[in-house]
Design a protein around this motif. Structure first.
Motif, PDB file in Angstrom:
ATOM      1  N   GLN A  15       0.843  -1.203   0.000  1.00 13.80           N
ATOM      2  CA  GLN A  15       0.000   0.000   0.000  1.00 13.80           C
ATOM      3  C   GLN A  15       0.878   1.253   0.000  1.00 13.80           C
ATOM      4  O   GLN A  15       0.614   2.211  -0.709  1.00 13.80           O
ATOM      5  CB  GLN A  15      -0.913  -0.003   1.228  1.00 13.80           C
ATOM      6  N   GLY A  16       1.932   1.213   0.804  1.00 17.71           N
ATOM      7  CA  GLY A  16       2.874   2.329   0.870  1.00 17.71           C
ATOM      8  C   GLY A  16       3.515   2.608  -0.480  1.00 17.71           C
ATOM      9  O   GLY A  16       3.610   3.751  -0.917  1.00 17.71           O
ATOM     10  N   LEU A  17       3.920   1.539  -1.142  1.00 15.54           N
ATOM     11  CA  LEU A  17       4.538   1.682  -2.466  1.00 15.54           C
ATOM     12  C   LEU A  17       3.544   2.242  -3.465  1.00 15.54           C
ATOM     13  O   LEU A  17       3.873   3.093  -4.281  1.00 15.54           O
ATOM     14  CB  LEU A  17       5.048   0.322  -2.964  1.00 15.54           C
ATOM     15  N   LYS A  76       3.080   5.863  -2.925  1.00 15.85           N
ATOM     16  CA  LYS A  76       4.238   6.578  -3.478  1.00 15.85           C
ATOM     17  C   LYS A  76       4.100   6.738  -4.990  1.00 15.85           C
ATOM     18  O   LYS A  76       4.372   7.798  -5.538  1.00 15.85           O
ATOM     19  CB  LYS A  76       5.527   5.818  -3.154  1.00 15.85           C
ATOM     20  N   GLN A  77       3.689   5.642  -5.655  1.00 18.63           N
ATOM     21  CA  GLN A  77       3.521   5.688  -7.114  1.00 18.63           C
ATOM     22  C   GLN A  77       2.429   6.680  -7.506  1.00 18.63           C
ATOM     23  O   GLN A  77       2.595   7.456  -8.438  1.00 18.63           O
ATOM     24  CB  GLN A  77       3.164   4.298  -7.647  1.00 18.63           C
ATOM     25  N   VAL A  78       1.321   6.629  -6.767  1.00 18.46           N
ATOM     26  CA  VAL A  78       0.200   7.537  -7.044  1.00 18.46           C
ATOM     27  C   VAL A  78       0.653   8.974  -6.833  1.00 18.46           C
ATOM     28  O   VAL A  78       0.395   9.849  -7.664  1.00 18.46           O
ATOM     29  CB  VAL A  78      -1.030   7.208  -6.162  1.00 18.46           C
ATOM     30  N   GLN A  99       1.683  14.995 -13.103  1.00 13.73           N
ATOM     31  CA  GLN A  99       0.542  15.679 -13.727  1.00 13.73           C
ATOM     32  C   GLN A  99       0.530  17.148 -13.328  1.00 13.73           C
ATOM     33  O   GLN A  99       0.326  18.032 -14.159  1.00 13.73           O
ATOM     34  CB  GLN A  99      -0.770  15.040 -13.258  1.00 13.73           C
ATOM     35  N   TYR A 100       0.729  17.377 -12.035  1.00  9.75           N
ATOM     36  CA  TYR A 100       0.730  18.740 -11.484  1.00  9.75           C
ATOM     37  C   TYR A 100       1.827  19.571 -12.151  1.00  9.75           C
ATOM     38  O   TYR A 100       1.625  20.722 -12.520  1.00  9.75           O
ATOM     39  CB  TYR A 100       0.921  18.646  -9.980  1.00  9.75           C
ATOM     40  N   THR A 101       2.980  18.946 -12.341  1.00  6.82           N
ATOM     41  CA  THR A 101       4.105  19.608 -13.006  1.00  6.82           C
ATOM     42  C   THR A 101       3.704  20.059 -14.409  1.00  6.82           C
ATOM     43  O   THR A 101       3.936  21.199 -14.793  1.00  6.82           O
ATOM     44  CB  THR A 101       5.316  18.654 -13.094  1.00  6.82           C
ATOM     45  N   GLN A 102       3.081  19.149 -15.154  1.00  7.99           N
ATOM     46  CA  GLN A 102       2.668  19.464 -16.526  1.00  7.99           C
ATOM     47  C   GLN A 102       1.654  20.607 -16.543  1.00  7.99           C
ATOM     48  O   GLN A 102       1.737  21.509 -17.382  1.00  7.99           O
ATOM     49  CB  GLN A 102       2.098  18.224 -17.204  1.00  7.99           C
TER      50      GLN A 102
END
Length: 130
Positions: A20-22, A25-27, A34-37
């Protein structure tokens, strides 16, 4: 102590927790990308200080240090005296473990009389004291 079944249960929970932690992290990484774009698009049409700062912060969290450096260069040209710029510049050098660059930036801030609020001084306390 625990019996075999209980130990197995614990191990299963630990594995689920790690997965779940991983996943989180991926999400988070995907969302940050996405935010960067979105921010990069916004800046193309509306170059404002806040969006540039958000982009710099986001790229640093993604460990895209060259990207962060590029947007900091843009901020430097337009908003050179803003303390938020200097704080991020030093944070970027810190992430890159570039002590010499940090010292040079602090010296430049002194020479140019860059104003630092108490909040910024708190963030940079570690380097200001050294």
């Amino acid at each position: 102590g625990m019996n075999k079944a209980e130990k197995k249960q614990v191990k299963k929970l630990q594995e689920e927790y790690l997965q779940q932690g991983l996943l989180e992290k991926q999400v988070e990484h995907m969302q940050r990308n996405q935010y960067t774009q979105l921010l990069q698009k916004k800046i193309k049409t509306d170059m404002n200080f806040h969006s540039c700062l958000c982009l710099a912060d986001n790229l640093m969290k993604l460990k895209d240090y060259s990207g962060a450096q590029q947007i900091l260069d843009v901020i430097d040209k337009k908003w050179h005296r803003r303390e938020e710029y200097w704080v991020r510049k030093i944070q970027l050098f810190a992430e890159q473990k570039n002590g010499r660059a940090i010292q040079a930036a602090l010296k430049q801030m002194k020479e140019e009389h860059i104003y630092l609020s108490s909040k910024s001084k708190e963030v940079l306390a570690f380097w200001l004291d050294s």
